[in-house]
Motif scaffolding. Structure first.
Motif, PDB file in Angstrom:
ATOM      1  N   ASP A  98      -7.563  -6.489   3.060  1.00 55.09           N
ATOM      2  CA  ASP A  98      -6.526  -6.149   2.071  1.00 55.09           C
ATOM      3  C   ASP A  98      -5.261  -7.003   2.181  1.00 55.09           C
ATOM      4  O   ASP A  98      -4.554  -7.193   1.201  1.00 55.09           O
ATOM      5  CB  ASP A  98      -6.138  -4.664   2.187  1.00 55.09           C
ATOM      6  N   LYS A 143      -5.613   0.693  11.541  1.00 56.93           N
ATOM      7  CA  LYS A 143      -5.524  -0.051  10.265  1.00 56.93           C
ATOM      8  C   LYS A 143      -4.263  -0.909  10.202  1.00 56.93           C
ATOM      9  O   LYS A 143      -4.018  -1.597   9.212  1.00 56.93           O
ATOM     10  CB  LYS A 143      -5.489   0.942   9.081  1.00 56.93           C
ATOM     11  N   LEU A 151      -7.467   1.817   3.572  1.00 59.54           N
ATOM     12  CA  LEU A 151      -7.223   0.383   3.762  1.00 59.54           C
ATOM     13  C   LEU A 151      -8.448  -0.313   4.345  1.00 59.54           C
ATOM     14  O   LEU A 151      -9.156   0.236   5.176  1.00 59.54           O
ATOM     15  CB  LEU A 151      -6.013   0.171   4.678  1.00 59.54           C
ATOM     16  N   ALA A 197       0.874  -1.193   0.000  1.00 58.99           N
ATOM     17  CA  ALA A 197       0.000   0.000   0.000  1.00 58.99           C
ATOM     18  C   ALA A 197       0.897   1.224   0.000  1.00 58.99           C
ATOM     19  O   ALA A 197       1.730   1.392   0.898  1.00 58.99           O
ATOM     20  CB  ALA A 197      -0.910   0.000   1.221  1.00 58.99           C
TER      21      ALA A 197
END
Length: 226
Positions: A84, A109, A80, A21
């Motif tokens: 994921d 997260k 997020l 990410a």
């Protein structure tokens, strides 16, 4: 194939796992590069502003990677989702306080404890200060120069039993950078010392006593490591 600048290329060498990410993705260059070079299988590119979000989407389509790079619009780590399975998070090209703010506001997260690869333009101490309180241990630090600017990269992994407490000097200069003392380390802090001296020379000893004390303390800290 995407060609990265030296700074992002170095960041890419610390990416681990199957999913990246990249927060504040700047045309999704890093996620595209990571897929094209088989560093990860999937990536998420996060943008907070509509213009860069559209530019990233366009870039992903042009590289025919829409099935592998998911471009999302949102603030920081809010993009997020729980499913994921992100293994690495990169946040690059921002000031240290902003990177720290993104991590602080989005720490819920980080329950899967991904690796954090953080490249700050200024004030990396804000990042180190926060990582210390989040059970993240700095495992690598890099200092590099590009187009006259000196950047720092901080790589941190989660440790459940993290008991490392950084000293004041380690927070300011970096625990690993302090040990290595690369020539760029000296260049960066010599620049910083000169900048502080210039500010100090313009302050009034009576009016700005508090600020002068702060600057003197900072200069003394720099003098100790140089």
């Amino acid at each position: 194939m995407v060609i990265l600048n030296q700074r992002l290329k170095k960041v890419s060498t610390y990416i681990i796992g199957d999913c990246l990410a990249d927060i504040g993705s700047d045309h999704a260059y890093l996620p595209i590069y990571a897929i094209e070079n088989n560093l990860v299988k999937n990536a998420i590119a996060g943008e907070v502003i509509k213009g860069p979000f559209e530019a990233s989407k366009k870039n992903v389509v042009e590289h025919e990677l829409s099935n592998h790079v998911d471009v999302r619009l949102g603030d920081g780590l809010s993009i997020l989702q729980s499913n994921d399975q992100v293994n690495s998070i990169t946040i690059c090209g921002m000031g240290g306080p902003l990177i720290a703010k993104i991590l602080e506001e989005g720490k819920e997260k980080l329950t899967a404890h991904p690796r954090l690869i953080l490249q700050s333009n200024i004030q990396s101490s804000a990042i180190r200060n926060l990582l210390d309180s989040m059970h993240y241990k700095i495992i690598e630090e890099v200092i590099l120069e590009e187009k006259g600017h000196i950047y720092e990269i901080i790589v941190a992994d989660y440790f459940e039993q993290q008991t490392q407490t950084l000293t004041k000097s380690e927070i300011k200069f970096g625990p690993i950078l302090l040990k290595k003392k690369h020539e760029l380390f000296f260049k960066k802090w010599e620049r910083e010392r000169q900048a502080l001296q210039k500010i100090k020379d313009q302050l009034n000893t009576e009016k700005h006593r508090e600020r002068l004390n702060e600057i003197n303390n900072e200069i003394n800290l720099i003098n100790e490591v140089l």
